[in-house]
Design a protein around this motif. Structure first.
Motif, PDB file in Angstrom:
ATOM      1  N   ILE A 281       0.867  -1.177   0.000  1.00  0.00           N
ATOM      2  CA  ILE A 281       0.000   0.000   0.000  1.00  0.00           C
ATOM      3  C   ILE A 281       0.902   1.225   0.000  1.00  0.00           C
ATOM      4  O   ILE A 281       1.651   1.444   0.943  1.00  0.00           O
ATOM      5  N   TYR A 282       0.860   2.005  -1.098  1.00  0.00           N
ATOM      6  CA  TYR A 282       1.769   3.146  -1.205  1.00  0.00           C
ATOM      7  C   TYR A 282       1.033   4.470  -1.169  1.00  0.00           C
ATOM      8  O   TYR A 282       1.658   5.534  -1.190  1.00  0.00           O
ATOM      9  N   GLY A 283      -0.288   4.425  -1.152  1.00  0.00           N
ATOM     10  CA  GLY A 283      -1.056   5.660  -1.135  1.00  0.00           C
ATOM     11  C   GLY A 283      -2.247   5.524  -0.218  1.00  0.00           C
ATOM     12  O   GLY A 283      -2.452   4.480   0.405  1.00  0.00           O
ATOM     13  N   ALA A 284      -3.034   6.592  -0.136  1.00  0.00           N
ATOM     14  CA  ALA A 284      -4.185   6.576   0.764  1.00  0.00           C
ATOM     15  C   ALA A 284      -5.314   7.382   0.137  1.00  0.00           C
ATOM     16  O   ALA A 284      -5.889   8.265   0.758  1.00  0.00           O
ATOM     17  N   LEU A 285      -5.646   7.055  -1.122  1.00  0.00           N
ATOM     18  CA  LEU A 285      -6.747   7.763  -1.784  1.00  0.00           C
ATOM     19  C   LEU A 285      -8.032   7.562  -0.989  1.00  0.00           C
ATOM     20  O   LEU A 285      -8.891   8.427  -0.958  1.00  0.00           O
ATOM     21  N   ASP A 286      -8.150   6.422  -0.331  1.00  0.00           N
ATOM     22  CA  ASP A 286      -9.277   6.164   0.571  1.00  0.00           C
ATOM     23  C   ASP A 286      -8.708   6.034   1.989  1.00  0.00           C
ATOM     24  O   ASP A 286      -7.949   5.108   2.279  1.00  0.00           O
ATOM     25  N   LEU A 287      -9.067   6.986   2.858  1.00  0.00           N
ATOM     26  CA  LEU A 287      -8.483   7.027   4.205  1.00  0.00           C
ATOM     27  C   LEU A 287      -9.147   6.043   5.169  1.00  0.00           C
ATOM     28  O   LEU A 287      -8.706   5.888   6.298  1.00  0.00           O
ATOM     29  N   SER A 288     -10.202   5.360   4.734  1.00  0.00           N
ATOM     30  CA  SER A 288     -10.884   4.410   5.622  1.00  0.00           C
ATOM     31  C   SER A 288     -10.010   3.176   5.839  1.00  0.00           C
ATOM     32  O   SER A 288      -9.017   2.974   5.134  1.00  0.00           O
ATOM     33  N   PRO A 289     -10.352   2.329   6.826  1.00  0.00           N
ATOM     34  CA  PRO A 289      -9.495   1.167   7.126  1.00  0.00           C
ATOM     35  C   PRO A 289      -9.366   0.175   5.967  1.00  0.00           C
ATOM     36  O   PRO A 289     -10.256   0.070   5.128  1.00  0.00           O
ATOM     37  N   THR A 290      -8.253  -0.508   5.954  1.00  0.00           N
ATOM     38  CA  THR A 290      -8.039  -1.634   5.050  1.00  0.00           C
ATOM     39  C   THR A 290      -8.732  -2.854   5.663  1.00  0.00           C
ATOM     40  O   THR A 290      -8.486  -3.182   6.821  1.00  0.00           O
ATOM     41  N   ILE A 291      -9.584  -3.505   4.874  1.00  0.00           N
ATOM     42  CA  ILE A 291     -10.344  -4.656   5.382  1.00  0.00           C
ATOM     43  C   ILE A 291      -9.821  -5.921   4.717  1.00  0.00           C
ATOM     44  O   ILE A 291      -9.988  -6.105   3.507  1.00  0.00           O
ATOM     45  N   LEU A 292      -9.184  -6.786   5.494  1.00  0.00           N
ATOM     46  CA  LEU A 292      -8.621  -8.021   4.930  1.00  0.00           C
ATOM     47  C   LEU A 292      -9.462  -9.217   5.361  1.00  0.00           C
ATOM     48  O   LEU A 292      -9.551  -9.519   6.552  1.00  0.00           O
ATOM     49  N   SER A 293     -10.052  -9.907   4.399  1.00  0.00           N
ATOM     50  CA  SER A 293     -10.893 -11.068   4.746  1.00  0.00           C
ATOM     51  C   SER A 293     -10.047 -12.284   5.115  1.00  0.00           C
ATOM     52  O   SER A 293     -10.542 -13.221   5.708  1.00  0.00           O
ATOM     53  N   ARG A 294      -8.763 -12.260   4.763  1.00  0.00           N
ATOM     54  CA  ARG A 294      -7.854 -13.398   4.994  1.00  0.00           C
ATOM     55  C   ARG A 294      -8.376 -14.691   4.380  1.00  0.00           C
ATOM     56  O   ARG A 294      -8.161 -15.775   4.905  1.00  0.00           O
ATOM     57  N   SER A 295      -9.052 -14.584   3.230  1.00  0.00           N
ATOM     58  CA  SER A 295      -9.536 -15.772   2.527  1.00  0.00           C
ATOM     59  C   SER A 295      -8.498 -16.175   1.488  1.00  0.00           C
ATOM     60  O   SER A 295      -8.818 -16.514   0.366  1.00  0.00           O
TER      61      SER A 295
ATOM     62  N   SER B 288     -13.432 -13.247  11.537  1.00  0.00           N
ATOM     63  CA  SER B 288     -13.884 -12.023  10.862  1.00  0.00           C
ATOM     64  C   SER B 288     -12.688 -11.288  10.252  1.00  0.00           C
ATOM     65  O   SER B 288     -11.534 -11.617  10.537  1.00  0.00           O
ATOM     66  N   PRO B 289     -12.946 -10.289   9.372  1.00  0.00           N
ATOM     67  CA  PRO B 289     -11.825  -9.610   8.694  1.00  0.00           C
ATOM     68  C   PRO B 289     -10.876  -8.889   9.649  1.00  0.00           C
ATOM     69  O   PRO B 289     -11.261  -8.459  10.731  1.00  0.00           O
ATOM     70  N   THR B 290      -9.646  -8.777   9.224  1.00  0.00           N
ATOM     71  CA  THR B 290      -8.649  -7.948   9.897  1.00  0.00           C
ATOM     72  C   THR B 290      -8.883  -6.501   9.469  1.00  0.00           C
ATOM     73  O   THR B 290      -8.939  -6.212   8.271  1.00  0.00           O
ATOM     74  N   ILE B 291      -9.026  -5.606  10.432  1.00  0.00           N
ATOM     75  CA  ILE B 291      -9.320  -4.202  10.131  1.00  0.00           C
ATOM     76  C   ILE B 291      -8.091  -3.367  10.463  1.00  0.00           C
ATOM     77  O   ILE B 291      -7.725  -3.230  11.628  1.00  0.00           O
ATOM     78  N   LEU B 292      -7.454  -2.805   9.439  1.00  0.00           N
ATOM     79  CA  LEU B 292      -6.239  -1.997   9.656  1.00  0.00           C
ATOM     80  C   LEU B 292      -6.553  -0.528   9.448  1.00  0.00           C
ATOM     81  O   LEU B 292      -6.911  -0.118   8.338  1.00  0.00           O
ATOM     82  N   SER B 293      -6.399   0.283  10.500  1.00  0.00           N
ATOM     83  CA  SER B 293      -6.700   1.716  10.372  1.00  0.00           C
ATOM     84  C   SER B 293      -5.593   2.452   9.625  1.00  0.00           C
ATOM     85  O   SER B 293      -5.797   3.550   9.150  1.00  0.00           O
ATOM     86  N   ARG B 294      -4.429   1.833   9.510  1.00  0.00           N
ATOM     87  CA  ARG B 294      -3.257   2.464   8.875  1.00  0.00           C
ATOM     88  C   ARG B 294      -2.897   3.804   9.540  1.00  0.00           C
ATOM     89  O   ARG B 294      -2.409   4.725   8.873  1.00  0.00           O
TER      90      ARG B 294
END
Lengths: 370, 370
Positions: A281-295, B288-294
């Motif tokens: 992740i090199y930018g933050a065009l969307d400042l909301s959290p990153t959501i990783l489903s880990r699927s 559940s998903p991992t939530i990263l606020s960055r």
């Protein structure tokens, strides 16, 4: 020669969360040694500048005056910025201009009258003192506008390909791929024969990238996005993604699609495929959290990617090779496009702020300070 | 000697998402070469076994019969498990037992009558054919129960410390730290003088870890969690975390606290501190998903961590050193504790399934197949 005075743009955060951005006069002493004074002619507003300039301040409801704006910063952001409190910070990573004064060192004197590009920070100013050794002389006939964005985007795009190779991947994915940086990456990958999957967010951006020769372009707003992405990943073998967006589920969906491709036909493992899937992740065009489903099994990584530490790790020889390539392709591979050209004063007026702070892909603004 | 027949537990996923777990008779031929036949005496149910055994199947509403259960798997999970479709899979990574038959190879013959521990998979069975060279003979007098968990947890806990050192960190954080694995890690870190921050989820778990000598224990259910965590991080200098939970915001909060410590007193950078903050997710107690606020700059990484690839990368010498340490500390540093002991048939009864599938920290179950 005597002192030089001009305006510079400063961003100051107060304890109460009020962010003031204003124009202030700055007086530069005569340069000494390797110092040179630039008359700044063009400096782009990159997403990486906006974090320092405005952060997540509420510019919609800010107070706008002649040569200043005052906006409220959210409390959470203020807490994260304790170390910049009450400090007037100059802004503007990179830009181009003409050397109008120089110190005694031969490297400095040699630049007198030359048009150069550099990345010293504080380029949203009429004049800027910089180190001659950090300047790159523009090719004859190149305009300041052509040279203004010669560092951040070109070196970042080249850095993606270098990182991909260094970490053993053979193809890559890029998001928000219709950006200036994304267009450079399309050209670089074509020149280097590196398979590239471009992820964009509208049919118009698909058309734009196809026009400049991109082979794989997938539209995350399309209904068949998941299938189209998986097909492009299978086609290219891409197992690394560079993401400009940051927030939301896109990174997770891309990793899941990579895993789907990697495990197709393989025998079942409860831990997922052994293929390492990497996201930067090199930018933050969307400042909301990153959501990783880990699927996507256990063989994955998500990390921040930043140009400066990358260059430090890459070493001087690699960096020089990259810079030479940028110099050679300044008006072709590495050409930037601007949505608008504005003055330092414009940069503080409401309509213009709302426009450049929208961070719309492919709508970059250029400040012409003089 | 003649064939040996016993029961084994199998998990089978059908196309329609129905997961059947059942007991089936299995006949083992006479061992040859390096093969030996184990009479399995104890095999733990680790979280890593549950993924294969039950996954995210709805065991609450499953059908339970004599020696079988049938539960519905969610559609999303079924899609991710295409490659195990209709295959009856043996379960149970590790366990201990007595060698009752051996092939002709000297390494095999030498084990006859010995009690050994190994990690071949398929240990939820009365008998199991394994390679003699992958077995570790238990010390004289050690019970099967003492030897049953000699691989996954001990090697994982040691692997965390190895990873920490290899990547240049000097202290570490562990979550769900009251687990069997967490208690081993407390003892390892004390022996090695490595500062460890234990993150747990209740006051009772704080007490448990303090009792075995943990210095830094923070309770994520406490009101002062953020401050207590930051203080422990500042105290230890921990910049790497091993997380068993996976889902939710905990990893993000730990990275943010590390960044807060790293940037305290440093000059402001819009990109955050230069300190690399690394999180490894090795478990999935929360699916559940991992939530990263960055909210921790750009110098960070989050990745999956898995024992097998770690051991492959670490190399034979390191692995042998780790195994020797486990052997020496089997009844002390690496002792496991069990909430309950169950038969193969018990493992398919509703109350027992709901108990062991709850994955409660420190409540591990042991299968005694004979």
């Amino acid at each position: 020669m005597s002192d030089i005075t001009g305006l510079q743009l400063l961003s100051t955060l107060a304890q109460d969360g009020r962010l003031t951005v204003s124009l202030a006069p700055q007086t530069l002493p005569a340069p000494t040694g390797h110092e040179v004074v630039l008359r700044v002619e063009a400096a782009p507003i990159n997403p990486s500048d906006l974090g320092l300039l405005l952060g997540s301040a509420d510019v919609e409801n800010a107070e706008y005056g002649d040569g200043y704006l005052v906006a409220q910063m959210p409390a959470a952001a203020v807490r994260a910025m304790v170390s910049r409190m009450n400090m007037p910070l100059p802004v503007g990573n990179e830009g181009a201009g003409t050397v109008i004064a120089a110190g005694d060192a031969p490297e400095a004197k040699a630049l007198l009258g030359k048009r150069v590009t550099c990345v010293p920070g504080g380029m949203y100013a009429q004049y800027r003192m910089v180190d001659a050794r950090a300047c790159m002389v523009l090719p004859d006939g190149a305009t300041a506008e052509q040279g203004a964005s010669a560092f951040v985007n070109p070196m970042t795009a080249l850095g993606f390909v270098e990182t991909m190779r260094a970490e053993g991947h053979k193809a890559l994915v890029h998001t928000a791929a219709a950006s200036n940086l994304g267009q450079m990456l399309v050209k670089i990958c074509r020149e280097d024969d590196v398979p590239l999957v471009n992820v964009v967010r509208s049919p118009g951006q698909v058309a734009l990238l196809r026009q400049i020769g991109a082979s794989h372009v997938v539209d995350s707003s399309a209904e068949d996005f998941a299938d189209a992405l998986a097909a492009a990943l299978a086609d290219t073998g891409a197992t690394i993604v560079f993401d400009a967006i940051g927030g939301g589920t896109l990174v997770s969906r891309i990793l899941a699609a990579m895993e789907q491709v990697a495990s197709a036909g393989a025998s079942y493992s409860r831990y997922g495929s052994a293929t390492l899937k990497q996201a930067y992740i090199y930018g933050a065009l969307d400042l909301s959290p990153t959501i990783l489903s880990r699927s996507f099994g256990f063989s994955w990584g998500v990390a921040g990617w930043l140009l400066t530490p990358f260059l430090a790790k890459a070493g001087a020889a690699t960096v020089e090779r990259m810079r030479a390539r940028v110099r050679d392709g300044l008006t072709t591979t590495f050409a930037s496009h601007y949505k608008g050209r504005i003055s330092l004063r414009d940069a503080l007026s409401r309509n213009v702020v709302l426009a450049y702070n929208a961070r719309r892909t492919g709508e970059k603004y250029l400040i012409l300070p003089n």
